[in-house]
Every structure is written in C-alpha cells, then in structure tokens.
Design an enzyme around this catalytic site. Structure first.
Site, mmCIF file in Angstrom:
data_model
loop_
_atom_site.group_PDB
_atom_site.id
_atom_site.type_symbol
_atom_site.label_atom_id
_atom_site.label_comp_id
_atom_site.label_asym_id
_atom_site.label_seq_id
_atom_site.Cartn_x
_atom_site.Cartn_y
_atom_site.Cartn_z
ATOM 1 N N CYS A 58 0.812 -1.219 0.000
ATOM 2 C CA CYS A 58 0.000 0.000 0.000
ATOM 3 C C CYS A 58 0.845 1.268 0.000
ATOM 4 O O CYS A 58 0.319 2.354 -0.226
ATOM 5 C CB CYS A 58 -0.935 0.020 1.209
ATOM 6 S SG CYS A 58 -0.053 0.095 2.773
ATOM 7 N N CYS B 56 -2.935 -3.537 8.724
ATOM 8 C CA CYS B 56 -2.395 -2.202 9.018
ATOM 9 C C CYS B 56 -1.719 -2.161 10.392
ATOM 10 O O CYS B 56 -0.915 -1.271 10.650
ATOM 11 C CB CYS B 56 -3.506 -1.161 8.956
ATOM 12 S SG CYS B 56 -4.376 -1.130 7.385
ATOM 13 N N CYS C 278 -2.657 5.076 6.273
ATOM 14 C CA CYS C 278 -4.117 5.085 6.317
ATOM 15 C C CYS C 278 -4.583 5.362 7.756
ATOM 16 O O CYS C 278 -3.786 5.283 8.693
ATOM 17 C CB CYS C 278 -4.642 3.730 5.838
ATOM 18 S SG CYS C 278 -4.266 2.386 6.987
ATOM 19 N N ASP D 138 2.339 2.590 2.597
ATOM 20 C CA ASP D 138 2.382 3.266 3.887
ATOM 21 C C ASP D 138 3.765 3.085 4.514
ATOM 22 O O ASP D 138 4.444 2.086 4.289
ATOM 23 C CB ASP D 138 1.310 2.711 4.823
ATOM 24 C CG ASP D 138 -0.085 3.131 4.382
ATOM 25 O OD1 ASP D 138 -0.187 3.851 3.383
ATOM 26 O OD2 ASP D 138 -1.048 2.729 5.038
HETATM 27 FE FE1 FES Z 1 -1.442 0.452 4.314
HETATM 28 FE FE2 FES Z 1 -3.292 0.504 6.174
HETATM 29 S S1 FES Z 1 -3.608 0.459 4.029
HETATM 30 S S2 FES Z 1 -1.166 0.206 6.427
#
Ligand code: FES
Length: 110
Positions: free
Chosen positions: A35, A104, A60, A37
């Site tokens: 993602c 996450c 997120c 992050d």
């Molecule tokens: Fe990447 Fe939550 S969508 S850590």
C-alpha cells in the site's frame, strides 16, 4: 467487524506521541510495499525501560491509530516486554479493526 471502533477513530483523530526524539537511542523504519504506507519510529531507553516512543507516519487511518496505540502500549515497558508486543495486542487495544484492515497493525508491531 466492518467499521472502525470508537477507539480507532479517537486515536486517528488525536494520535498520541507523534514526532521525533532528538537524542533517540534507536530509530527504525518500516513500510508496506503493497500500500506504500511508511513509518519511522524513535525510541528512548533508560535503564532498559522505554521512556519515550515517537513516530512519523504516512499511512491510512488504521495505521495511524495503530501507531498511536502502540506507543501507549510500549512506553514504560522494558525492552524484552516491548519486543513481545504483536499486531493483535495493538488490535485488541483498539477494540478491534475491520478484517480488511488487520494488516495495518503490522507496521506498528514490527
Ligand atoms: Fe497500508 Fe493501512 S492500508 S497500512
């Protein structure tokens, strides 16, 4: 569970311990390649106790809430106990996460 708990929303809106520690004893970085992050964690250790934990994150809402909860769980613990914290400890501290957001919590537990 498909919705965020009140605790997740509260931590997301008022994240604890955001920032950095200038004289940190340790700094770690981790990202989720799926993602994108990313978080950077700073720790301050005195006499084997985590006296401060701060972080900077681009993520997120669930990952921000997890980082916030992780700091509350980790501060005050000795290093061995802090290392034993896992993703489900963080999820439990937030009264759960929607199934599709469980991953996450891994950023903060790593
Ligand atoms: Fe990447 Fe939550 S969508 S850590």
């Amino acid at each position: 569970m498909n919705e965020y708990s009140d605790k997740v929303i509260e931590h997301f809106q008022n994240p604890r311990n955001v920032g950095f520690i200038e004289d940190a004893n340790g700094i770690g970085e981790i990202g989720d390649t799926d993602c994108g992050d990313f978080m950077k964690v700073f720790i301050k250790v005195e006499n084997d106790i985590l006296t401060d934990v701060k972080y900077q994150i681009r993520g997120c809402p669930a990952s921000i809430a997890c980082a916030s909860a992780m700091t509350e769980l980790a501060i005050g613990k000795n290093l061995d106990d802090a290392l034993m914290l896992n993703d489900m400890d963080i999820v439990d501290a937030l009264d759960g996460l929607p199934e599709f957001k469980i991953h996450c919590s891994v950023l903060s537990a790593s």
